[in-house]
Write a protein that holds these residues in place. Sequence first.
Motif, PDB file in Angstrom:
ATOM      1  N   CYS A 185       0.865  -1.179   0.000  1.00 46.99           N
ATOM      2  CA  CYS A 185       0.000   0.000   0.000  1.00 46.99           C
ATOM      3  C   CYS A 185       0.898   1.223   0.000  1.00 46.99           C
ATOM      4  CB  CYS A 185      -0.909   0.001   1.230  1.00 46.99           C
ATOM      5  SG  CYS A 185      -2.053   1.390   1.295  1.00 46.99           S
ATOM      6  N   VAL A 186       1.114   1.785  -1.156  1.00 43.35           N
ATOM      7  CA  VAL A 186       1.990   2.947  -1.258  1.00 43.35           C
ATOM      8  C   VAL A 186       1.222   4.169  -0.753  1.00 43.35           C
ATOM      9  CG1 VAL A 186       3.354   4.379  -2.803  1.00 43.35           C
ATOM     10  CG2 VAL A 186       3.224   1.910  -3.179  1.00 43.35           C
ATOM     11  N   ASN A 187       1.761   4.798   0.264  1.00 42.47           N
ATOM     12  CA  ASN A 187       1.123   5.948   0.888  1.00 42.47           C
ATOM     13  C   ASN A 187       2.190   6.869   1.463  1.00 42.47           C
ATOM     14  OD1 ASN A 187       1.550   5.088   3.833  1.00 42.47           O
ATOM     15  ND2 ASN A 187       0.568   3.292   2.937  1.00 42.47           N
ATOM     16  N   GLU A 188       1.769   7.968   2.051  1.00 36.96           N
ATOM     17  CA  GLU A 188       2.720   8.956   2.586  1.00 36.96           C
ATOM     18  C   GLU A 188       3.533   8.390   3.748  1.00 36.96           C
ATOM     19  OE1 GLU A 188      -0.858   9.917   3.015  1.00 36.96           O
ATOM     20  OE2 GLU A 188      -0.778  10.143   0.848  1.00 36.96           O
ATOM     21  N   LYS A 189       3.027   7.357   4.407  1.00 37.17           N
ATOM     22  CA  LYS A 189       3.673   6.829   5.608  1.00 37.17           C
ATOM     23  C   LYS A 189       4.617   5.672   5.323  1.00 37.17           C
ATOM     24  CE  LYS A 189      -0.273   8.106   8.480  1.00 37.17           C
ATOM     25  NZ  LYS A 189      -1.355   7.585   9.321  1.00 37.17           N
ATOM     26  N   GLY A 190       4.563   5.071   4.151  1.00 40.96           N
ATOM     27  CA  GLY A 190       5.420   3.925   3.847  1.00 40.96           C
ATOM     28  C   GLY A 190       4.890   3.135   2.668  1.00 40.96           C
ATOM     29  N   ASP A 191       5.347   1.881   2.578  1.00 36.46           N
ATOM     30  CA  ASP A 191       4.976   1.030   1.450  1.00 36.46           C
ATOM     31  C   ASP A 191       4.065  -0.128   1.828  1.00 36.46           C
ATOM     32  OD1 ASP A 191       6.461   2.540  -0.347  1.00 36.46           O
ATOM     33  OD2 ASP A 191       8.278   1.361  -0.009  1.00 36.46           O
ATOM     34  N   SER A 192       3.633  -0.177   3.081  1.00 41.05           N
ATOM     35  CA  SER A 192       2.748  -1.267   3.487  1.00 41.05           C
ATOM     36  C   SER A 192       1.515  -0.699   4.182  1.00 41.05           C
ATOM     37  CB  SER A 192       3.470  -2.243   4.421  1.00 41.05           C
ATOM     38  OG  SER A 192       3.652  -1.655   5.692  1.00 41.05           O
ATOM     39  N   PHE A 193       0.451  -1.484   4.180  1.00 41.05           N
ATOM     40  CA  PHE A 193      -0.765  -1.050   4.849  1.00 41.05           C
ATOM     41  C   PHE A 193      -0.553  -0.940   6.351  1.00 41.05           C
ATOM     42  CE2 PHE A 193      -5.216  -1.794   6.359  1.00 41.05           C
ATOM     43  CZ  PHE A 193      -5.708  -0.569   5.939  1.00 41.05           C
ATOM     44  N   GLY A 194       0.360  -1.751   6.884  1.00 38.60           N
ATOM     45  CA  GLY A 194       0.686  -1.652   8.307  1.00 38.60           C
ATOM     46  C   GLY A 194       1.195  -0.273   8.693  1.00 38.60           C
ATOM     47  N   ASP A 195       1.832   0.423   7.746  1.00 43.27           N
ATOM     48  CA  ASP A 195       2.320   1.789   7.989  1.00 43.27           C
ATOM     49  C   ASP A 195       1.190   2.806   8.004  1.00 43.27           C
ATOM     50  OD1 ASP A 195       4.997   0.903   7.943  1.00 43.27           O
ATOM     51  OD2 ASP A 195       5.126   1.180   5.768  1.00 43.27           O
ATOM     52  N   ASP A 196       0.055   2.457   7.401  1.00 43.87           N
ATOM     53  CA  ASP A 196      -1.007   3.432   7.157  1.00 43.87           C
ATOM     54  C   ASP A 196      -2.318   3.140   7.890  1.00 43.87           C
ATOM     55  OD1 ASP A 196      -1.959   5.765   5.689  1.00 43.87           O
ATOM     56  OD2 ASP A 196      -3.133   4.387   4.465  1.00 43.87           O
ATOM     57  N   ILE A 197      -2.440   1.981   8.520  1.00 40.14           N
ATOM     58  CA  ILE A 197      -3.742   1.550   9.027  1.00 40.14           C
ATOM     59  C   ILE A 197      -4.314   2.498  10.082  1.00 40.14           C
ATOM     60  CG2 ILE A 197      -2.739  -0.084  10.675  1.00 40.14           C
ATOM     61  CD1 ILE A 197      -5.173  -1.928  10.070  1.00 40.14           C
ATOM     62  N   VAL A 198      -3.487   2.960  11.016  1.00 37.21           N
ATOM     63  CA  VAL A 198      -3.994   3.889  12.041  1.00 37.21           C
ATOM     64  C   VAL A 198      -4.199   5.248  11.379  1.00 37.21           C
ATOM     65  CG1 VAL A 198      -3.512   5.078  14.209  1.00 37.21           C
ATOM     66  CG2 VAL A 198      -2.875   2.676  13.935  1.00 37.21           C
ATOM     67  N   GLY A 199      -5.409   5.740  11.456  1.00 35.14           N
ATOM     68  CA  GLY A 199      -5.721   7.052  10.892  1.00 35.14           C
ATOM     69  C   GLY A 199      -6.241   7.019   9.472  1.00 35.14           C
ATOM     70  N   THR A 200      -6.298   5.844   8.861  1.00 41.94           N
ATOM     71  CA  THR A 200      -6.823   5.768   7.497  1.00 41.94           C
ATOM     72  C   THR A 200      -8.349   5.817   7.520  1.00 41.94           C
ATOM     73  OG1 THR A 200      -6.540   4.650   5.370  1.00 41.94           O
ATOM     74  CG2 THR A 200      -7.032   3.243   7.257  1.00 41.94           C
ATOM     75  N   GLU A 201      -8.935   5.996   6.364  1.00 43.71           N
ATOM     76  CA  GLU A 201     -10.394   5.985   6.252  1.00 43.71           C
ATOM     77  C   GLU A 201     -10.908   4.554   6.429  1.00 43.71           C
ATOM     78  OE1 GLU A 201      -8.408   7.216   3.810  1.00 43.71           O
ATOM     79  OE2 GLU A 201      -9.011   9.291   3.448  1.00 43.71           O
TER      80      GLU A 201
END
Length: 127
Positions: A48-64
């Motif tokens: 999951c490429v996002n502002e926080k990293g390349d994995s969904f684990g980096d983005d799960i808290v605070g995501t929609e």
Amino acid sequence: MRLAIEHIRVERGGVYAELRCRPARARVSADQARAALELLPNLARHVCVNEKGDSFGDDIVGTEPAHLVEHVAIELMAQRHGSGEGLMGHSSHTGEPGLMLVKLSYRDDLVALECLSRAVELVNGLG
């Protein structure tokens, strides 16, 4: 938070679902993320490429919440198929507060629809 599927469209190569979230600006909390990862630990390793990293684990808290539904549905489909190869998703804002579009690739449209429904139930059950 509470999610509801407002509209689903199945096309060749993709299931498109409009998900309504109330309250409109809800985000996944640390407790909800922890509960989701306890149920489906592999979510943390989803690409999951996002502002926080390349994995969904980096983005799960605070995501929609709809973004979490996307990844839960993909994980459930991967479990059903024995592999996540070729399964992808994408979440995007529609411009209307609280309404997001989730697109899922699929191998079997009926499995995709079932997994999407189960994913909404699971995320709603996180509190």
